[in-house]
Design an enzyme around this catalytic site. Structure first.
Site, mmCIF file in Angstrom:
data_model
loop_
_atom_site.group_PDB
_atom_site.id
_atom_site.type_symbol
_atom_site.label_atom_id
_atom_site.label_comp_id
_atom_site.label_asym_id
_atom_site.label_seq_id
_atom_site.Cartn_x
_atom_site.Cartn_y
_atom_site.Cartn_z
ATOM 1 N N HIS A 1 -7.611 -3.140 -8.218
ATOM 2 C CA HIS A 1 -7.425 -2.445 -6.930
ATOM 3 C C HIS A 1 -8.776 -2.244 -6.243
ATOM 4 O O HIS A 1 -9.397 -1.177 -6.364
ATOM 5 C CB HIS A 1 -6.749 -1.092 -7.190
ATOM 6 C CG HIS A 1 -6.152 -0.457 -5.978
ATOM 7 N ND1 HIS A 1 -5.005 -0.918 -5.378
ATOM 8 C CD2 HIS A 1 -6.542 0.609 -5.237
ATOM 9 C CE1 HIS A 1 -4.705 -0.170 -4.330
ATOM 10 N NE2 HIS A 1 -5.624 0.775 -4.222
ATOM 11 N N TYR B 1 -15.947 14.540 -14.772
ATOM 12 C CA TYR B 1 -15.740 15.735 -15.601
ATOM 13 C C TYR B 1 -14.376 15.742 -16.290
ATOM 14 O O TYR B 1 -14.228 16.290 -17.381
ATOM 15 C CB TYR B 1 -15.861 16.998 -14.745
ATOM 16 C CG TYR B 1 -17.216 17.179 -14.115
ATOM 17 C CD1 TYR B 1 -18.365 17.287 -14.895
ATOM 18 C CD2 TYR B 1 -17.355 17.234 -12.733
ATOM 19 C CE1 TYR B 1 -19.610 17.434 -14.308
ATOM 20 C CE2 TYR B 1 -18.593 17.393 -12.141
ATOM 21 C CZ TYR B 1 -19.720 17.488 -12.927
ATOM 22 O OH TYR B 1 -20.951 17.645 -12.354
ATOM 23 N N ARG C 1 0.797 -1.216 0.000
ATOM 24 C CA ARG C 1 0.000 0.000 0.000
ATOM 25 C C ARG C 1 0.839 1.280 0.000
ATOM 26 O O ARG C 1 0.692 2.134 -0.867
ATOM 27 C CB ARG C 1 -0.945 0.042 1.231
ATOM 28 C CG ARG C 1 -2.060 -0.939 1.211
ATOM 29 C CD ARG C 1 -3.069 -0.690 0.092
ATOM 30 N NE ARG C 1 -3.879 0.481 0.319
ATOM 31 C CZ ARG C 1 -4.981 0.520 1.066
ATOM 32 N NH1 ARG C 1 -5.389 -0.564 1.692
ATOM 33 N NH2 ARG C 1 -5.677 1.630 1.194
#
Length: 745
Positions: A78, A123, A32
């Protein structure tokens, strides 16, 4: 492991929690938070880059919605939060966060003022940057290990085959369990130069490599001001700190800040400076503006109050009190090629990465060699078929199992026989034979070259060196963060910050104090409380400290600008200070720190003291002058010229003694030396004592006050009273032998 009657495993809670915590810790550390030394990426970053390459989002492709990428990353590789994944993707796209961005973003991807102001993933659009090629270019060439994804439905690369040491080029930060990493970005050309040097000189020292890698190189143009010896020590141990300072220039009298430290917001800088202005801690600044725009991403304007302001001192103060100068922690902690986390020095990092790179190139060459040899094997079979084309056609037409017959007749392998049988009719033309011969020659030459490379460590290192230099030329640029030697920033003293206005501090006999603007103040005729009157005054500047001395010989001080205005009657000093019970304030002083004052008592003793030794922040004061029993403290007198001034001392018997100031010692505190010889018998009976002292210049006169009468002695007349320090002195003229006080004029 024990089980109960239902077959359920039973374990002690201590053992279970310890194993669960250790498993979790190792997962966070290895999968991680910490980057791999090979590609310099954390798992989430690696998966984002790989998923984008699988979507065809190369640098030459069209942009796609970021939500598409994030969806693929979460669904395939993931299985964690979408916001965390998108934020990791945004970081790789921000040119002010990454030295070499891996993602090319279109839309609102945040700004340096607010890096987290990016738009939602629905967006924005994105694709991989050209620099990402150094991570992906060799991916399909047998260079890396592949591991199953979280559900075993797909394979993903355990590491990307980076062609450059991305671990240093982009750096990273992360917090694991019990450890963290803070790797700053570096300049590509410098790091590659160090790698090349290490390939040529495997025993190169840290000092040698630091000739190439001089320091980290941040995405901003702010100055790195950490001394070189500290940077070398940082690279030796793998941890330390860096100080980075903003860059400024002068334009029409204004200060223009053109570059901020890494990850420092211009809005925060404006807020910090404005807060000091509001709190009146920056009176030398008139105005503050942000003129940043598209052409000038950083342009903060600081307008001084006048052209007399010392710009260097002002900026040093701001460097010390705002984020215009920042320290960055460096902790070169990463997962090595052995799979273990470790803090590594620069030499170890480069050696391990070069070991990884050499292994990667070896695998790439071996993979290509295997393919070349496989193709040559097939071409050999095809050539046999072309040389015996009629017989081959006959076997195919007549035999029930042509494959076995071909293998038996021409000693072909199964692969060669399959290739012959897969031939199309149009490939039976005579020209195909020429093409096969040409391809055989090319592949044979390539095979020989590959075998030479794989068989020689020197040739392999040369290949790696050439590839490093070529990539650095393609993607590298010049250093952005200059290395500059600067003095340490210091906070300006309060007296330097405050406006230096002329003031007169007035002290009354009852210990009331006030401050009037200007030096032309008639302090004696001010309005005082009933039963109170003028005692002492001191002239100076509002940004200076004013000092007071009491009847016990203790001194006190505070800033003059904090005193109430002389328009009123002031305030008692006992409200600010805590003198001993029964003590009275005897005088005020105000001068520069290196100025000299004469302190004395009615017993005829005294010494010269530096003004800075008188000052103290203690409300209870500072023991300065030793005062005898029944003795009084006389008004302090300022010494203007230690070599030329004289001390005039007069007793209540009318005896005057004048001698040079330099005959008295300069002491930090104490009783002092004898100024005027007082009859000890008379002093014990309180009959003779020193009334007053004054400092007289070479051409000054002395004015004596006795009741309502006064007498002025010109400097020529004072020669009669000159003598050695500690003498009795000569009598003043009749009628002035009961002197109340004297002053130099």
């Amino acid at each position: 492991m024990a089980t109960n009657y239902e077959g359920i495993e039973q374990r002690p809670l201590r053992e279970f929690t310890e194993k669960a915590y250790l498993d979790y810790s190792m997962y966070v550390i290895l999968d991680r938070a910490l980057p791999q030394i090979g590609d310099g990426l954390k798992p989430v970053q690696r998966r984002i880059v790989y998923a984008m390459s699988q979507l065809g989002l190369k640098a030459t492709a069209k942009y796609k919605k970021s939500a598409r990428t994030v969806g693929d990353v979460l669904g395939k590789f993931h299985p964690h939060g979408d916001s965390a994944c998108y934020e990791a993707m945004v970081l790789m796209a921000q040119s002010f966060s990454y030295r070499h961005p891996l993602v090319d973003g279109q839309g609102n991807w945040g700004s340096q003022d607010d890096p987290k102001s990016f738009a939602a993933m629905r967006y924005t659009e994105s694709k991989l940057s050209a620099y990402a090629n150094i991570l992906l270019e060799e991916l399909g060439q047998g260079t890396v290990e592949w591991v199953p994804n979280f559900d075993g439905s797909l394979d993903e690369p355990a590491m990307l085959p980076a062609r450059l040491p991305n671990i240093l080029l982009n750096g990273t930060t992360g917090i694991a369990v019990g450890m963290a990493t803070d790797i700053p970005p570096h300049n590509m050309k410098e790091v590659v130069s160090a790698c090349v040097h290490l390939l040529e000189n495997p025993k190169a020292s840290l000092q040698d490599l630091c000739q190439h890698v001089k320091a980290p190189d941040f995405p901003t143009e702010a100055e790195i001001i950490t001394p070189q010896k500290d940077i070398i020590e940082l690279y030796r141990t793998g941890h330390g700190s860096l100080r980075v300072r903003a860059v400024y220039g002068k334009e029409n009298g204004d200060v223009i800040i053109t570059a901020l430290p890494y990850q420092v917001s211009g809005a925060k800088i404006l807020e910090q400076i404005a807060a000091q202005m509001r709190n009146k801690k920056l009176p030398m600044v008139e105005d503050l503006r942000d003129e940043s725009d598209h052409e000038n991403p950083t342009r903060i304007v600081i307008q001084p109050r006048s052209n007399r302001i010392d710009i260097e001192s002002l900026m040093n103060h701001l460097f010390a009190t705002t984020d215009l100068e920042r320290s960055y922690r460096v902790n070169l902690n990463m997962i090595g090629i052995d799979g273990r986390p470790q803090v590594k020095g620069l030499v170890t990092i480069l050696k391990e990465w070069l070991e990884f790179r050499l292994a990667t190139v070896t695998r790439r060459l071996q993979h290509r060699l295997d393919k070349v040899e496989a193709r040559l094997h097939i071409l050999e079979g095809l050539m046999i078929a072309f040389l015996n084309i009629d017989e081959v056609i006959h076997i195919i037409r007549e035999k029930d199992d042509p494959k076995k017959e071909l293998m038996r007749r021409f000693t072909l392998s199964e692969l060669q026989a399959d290739a012959v049988l897969d031939l199309k009719l149009r490939h039976l033309a005579k020209l195909e034979e020429i093409k096969i011969k040409g391809e055989q020659d090319e592949l044979a030459e390539e095979r020989d070259n590959l075998q030479k490379l794989l068989g020689s460590k020197v040739r392999l290192k040369t290949l790696v060196k050439k590839e490093l230099i070529a990539d650095a030329e393609l993607y590298g640029d010049d250093r952005r963060s200059p290395l500059v030697q600067r003095a340490q920033a210091q906070v300006m003293k309060q007296e330097e910050i405050m406006p230096a206005e002329a003031v007169t501090v007035i002290l009354s006999e009852k210990g009331w104090v006030r401050s009037a603007k200007g030096h032309e103040i008639d302090a004696k005729n001010l309005n005082y409380k009933s039963g109170d009157q003028y005692l002492s005054s001191a002239i100076g500047r509002s940004n200076q400290q004013v000092a007071f001395i009491d009847s016990t010989g203790r001194t006190y001080s505070f800033m003059a600008h904090t005193l109430p205005s002389a328009r009123g009657q002031g305030e008692p000093l006992t409200g600010r200070l805590t003198p001993p019970p029964g003590a009275k304030f005897c005088g005020a002083m105000m001068e520069k720190d290196d100025a000299l004052f004469l302190l004395s008592t009615s017993a005829g003793y005294g010494f010269v003291v530096k003004y800075e030794d008188v000052l103290t922040k203690n409300r209870n004061g500072k023991a300065m002058l030793k005062v005898p029993v029944n003795g009084d403290v006389l008004l302090p007198a300022a010494v203007n010229n230690l070599e030329k001034d004289y001390i005039a001392a007069v007793s209540n018997e009318g005896r005057l003694l004048i001698f040079p100031v330099k005959e008295l010692p300069i002491l930090p505190k104490g009783k002092g030396n004898k100024i005027l010889n007082i009859s000890s018998v008379k002093f014990k009976n309180n009959e003779e004592f020193m009334v007053d002292v004054a400092i007289v210049g070479p051409t000054q006169s002395l004015k004596f006050y006795a009741g309502r009468r006064h007498l002025t002695l010109k400097y020529k007349d004072l020669e009669h009273y000159c003598g050695e320090r500690g003498r009795r002195g000569n009598k003043l003229p009749r009628g002035y032998q009961n002197v109340d006080k004297m002053e130099s004029v």
